[in-house]
Design an enzyme around this catalytic site. Structure first.
Site, PDB file in Angstrom:
ATOM      1  N   LYS A  97       0.812  -1.228   0.000  1.00 10.23           N
ATOM      2  CA  LYS A  97       0.000   0.000   0.000  1.00 10.23           C
ATOM      3  C   LYS A  97       0.830   1.256   0.000  1.00 10.23           C
ATOM      4  O   LYS A  97       0.570   2.203  -0.743  1.00 10.23           O
ATOM      5  CB  LYS A  97      -0.885   0.034   1.254  1.00 10.23           C
ATOM      6  CG  LYS A  97      -1.564  -1.244   1.483  1.00 10.23           C
ATOM      7  CD  LYS A  97      -1.559  -1.730   2.889  1.00 10.23           C
ATOM      8  CE  LYS A  97      -0.456  -2.606   3.368  1.00 10.23           C
ATOM      9  NZ  LYS A  97      -0.771  -3.267   4.648  1.00 10.23           N
ATOM     10  N   GLY A 179      -0.959 -11.797  13.200  1.00  9.52           N
ATOM     11  CA  GLY A 179      -0.404 -11.506  11.869  1.00  9.52           C
ATOM     12  C   GLY A 179      -1.176 -10.439  11.111  1.00  9.52           C
ATOM     13  O   GLY A 179      -1.040 -10.325   9.896  1.00  9.52           O
ATOM     14  N   ASP A 193      -1.566   3.395   7.391  1.00  6.71           N
ATOM     15  CA  ASP A 193      -1.952   2.288   6.520  1.00  6.71           C
ATOM     16  C   ASP A 193      -3.310   2.584   5.863  1.00  6.71           C
ATOM     17  O   ASP A 193      -3.473   2.425   4.647  1.00  6.71           O
ATOM     18  CB  ASP A 193      -2.007   1.001   7.357  1.00  6.71           C
ATOM     19  CG  ASP A 193      -2.381  -0.217   6.550  1.00  6.71           C
ATOM     20  OD1 ASP A 193      -1.530  -0.725   5.802  1.00  6.71           O
ATOM     21  OD2 ASP A 193      -3.551  -0.644   6.638  1.00  6.71           O
ATOM     22  N   LYS A 197      -4.246   3.326   1.794  1.00 10.23           N
ATOM     23  CA  LYS A 197      -5.337   2.619   1.104  1.00 10.23           C
ATOM     24  C   LYS A 197      -6.344   3.622   0.543  1.00 10.23           C
ATOM     25  O   LYS A 197      -6.874   3.429  -0.550  1.00 10.23           O
ATOM     26  CB  LYS A 197      -6.013   1.633   2.072  1.00 10.23           C
ATOM     27  CG  LYS A 197      -5.097   0.460   2.448  1.00 10.23           C
ATOM     28  CD  LYS A 197      -5.636  -0.326   3.630  1.00 10.23           C
ATOM     29  CE  LYS A 197      -4.749  -1.524   3.959  1.00 10.23           C
ATOM     30  NZ  LYS A 197      -5.080  -2.152   5.247  1.00 10.23           N
TER      31      LYS A 197
HETATM   32  N1  HSE Z   1      -1.800  -4.189   8.667  1.00 13.97           N
HETATM   33  C1  HSE Z   1      -2.857  -4.211   7.731  1.00 13.97           C
HETATM   34  C2  HSE Z   1      -4.181  -4.131   8.471  1.00 13.97           C
HETATM   35  C3  HSE Z   1      -2.783  -5.468   6.913  1.00 13.97           C
HETATM   36  O1  HSE Z   1      -4.185  -4.340   9.679  1.00 13.97           O
HETATM   37  O2  HSE Z   1      -5.206  -3.844   7.851  1.00 13.97           O
HETATM   38  C4  HSE Z   1      -3.708  -5.516   5.746  1.00 13.97           C
HETATM   39  O3  HSE Z   1      -3.469  -4.470   4.850  1.00 13.97           O
END
Ligand code: HSE
Length: 394
Positions: A97, A179, A193, A197
């Site tokens: 991303k 994860g 993040d 996106k």
């Molecule tokens: N770290 C990201 C999240 C992973 O928690 O959405 C998926 O893009």
């Protein structure tokens, strides 16, 4: 006509491993992983040793590899790999991303010049096919906004804090253990993040590229028990919400902000690592997409879907971008904000247009007021050094 794909995979972390397993189970992909390039030479992995290599050139210079799948963490290294693969005439599937949000205009140019394809549905909202839908189905000018929970980790943390009274650290640890989190969870909890996106989604929703550094974002790392108590008292939850919306003729506004969400909103029940995206249009009102936004298998299956699409030579056409829409970023857009702070002087860094409510008590001060995204943007550097939490009231 479907073509056989010989894949060179970069990265074998949570998503790479997920893809490897998902691909083993697919009867229809007509795709085989030929090589996997990784950094660590000694780590034990759940795939035959003969597949692994350590030099990017072993994939990039292999004439039999016709699709590069890039699933590494490091955005700079990812950029070098993706650009080099495209320039060598290899199509690419990427999940990175940050790399995409920063370099998309250049990578779109390269695709157009070299007639290759770069697909990245897995980069936003994990298993939810939001990009391809915005690109293909919502191919007109009726779209008004795209609003959603785009980060699984922060949503997992907030869910656990709200429903199980976990403290922030415990909940973050859970997201890492499962994860979902980035290797540096700062990107998840500070809203970066989700911001990356949102930049990618905006390209496909509205046909404009707005660089991430021009967009206000704020995260959840400073959330306190008081904030959660306040939300519960009002019958709300707090969610980290990314939004792009048309604010007037030729204007769009983008933001990533924690938000108080009432039960009547679609995203109220989006919990844990799930993501939810609300698409609003002029004549169809609202539509809602929901699914797992993080984790090896959900994201691996989104990568598989991009791989399958490449098997049919699918490319994003960037149709809306080609129409060169006359849309400018509107940071004058004002939002209603709850701002919890410690020191009354901290309020001076914010240029509120109006204060609607204020509360001062031992250990819990807040104001609710209207403020423009531009004013929030200006306050950001100072705000980040203080014990301040803000959330939008929708
Ligand atoms: N770290 C990201 C999240 C992973 O928690 O959405 C998926 O893009």
């Amino acid at each position: 006509m479907k073509q056989q794909l010989n894949i060179g995979l970069f990265g074998f972390g949570v998503v790479g491993n997920g893809l490897y397993e998902v691909l083993q189970k697919s009867q229809t992909a007509h795709a085989e992983i030929r090589k996997i390039c990784v950094k660590n030479r000694t780590k034990r992995r759940q795939a035959p040793e003969s597949l692994f290599c350590f030099e990017p050139s072993e994939i990039l210079d292999d004439p039999e590899i016709n699709l590069v799948v890039e699933l590494i963490d490091d955005a700079d290294a990812a950029y070098e790999i993706v650009k080099s693969a495209l320039l060598k005439g290899k199509s690419v599937v990427s999940g990175n991303k940050k790399m995409l949000a920063v370099h998309l205009p250049e990578l779109i140019d390269i695709q157009n010049k070299y007639g290759v394809g770069l697909l990245y549905d897995a980069s936003a909202c994990g298993s939810i096919p939001v990009i391809r839908n915005l690109e293909e189905y919502y191919d007109n000018d009726l779209l008004q906004s795209v609003t959603g929970i785009l980060n699984g980790s922060s949503n997992y943390i907030l869910s656990r804090m709200f429903s199980q009274n976990l403290d922030y650290r415990e909940a973050l640890f859970g997201a890492q253990e499962l994860g979902f989190a980035e290797s540096d969870p700062f990107y998840d909890v500070e809203g970066l993040d989700a911001l990356y996106k949102l930049v990618i989604i905006t390209v496909h929703a509205f046909g404009v590229y707005i660089a991430p550094e021009r967009i206000f974002h704020s995260g959840i790392s400073k959330i306190s028990e008081n904030d959660i108590g306040f939300a519960k008292e009002k019958g709300s939850k707090i969610k980290l919400v990314a939004r792009v919306l048309k604010t007037g003729p030729g204007k769009i506004s983008l933001s990533v902000l924690p938000m108080f969400v009432k039960p009547e909103k679609y995203i109220f029940n989006v919990e844990d690592e799930f993501n939810g995206v609300v698409i609003k249009g002029a004549f169809y009102d609202k539509q809602f997409m929901f699914g797992k936004g993080a984790g090896g298998f959900p994201t691996g299956s989104a990568v598989l879907s991009d791989i399958t699409a490449r098997g049919y030579n699918y490319r994003y056409e960037y149709k809306k971008m080609k129409q060169q829409p006359d849309l400018k970023l509107d940071n004058d857009h004002a939002v209603k904000i709850y701002l919890r702070f410690t020191d009354k002087k901290d309020l001076d860094i914010f240029g509120f247009e109006s204060i609607l409510e204020q509360h001062y008590a031992e250990g819990f001060n807040y104001v609710i007021g209207k403020i423009s995204l531009e004013a929030l943007f200006k306050a950001r550097p100072e705000m980040s050094t203080k014990d301040i939490f803000l959330a939008e009231i929708s």
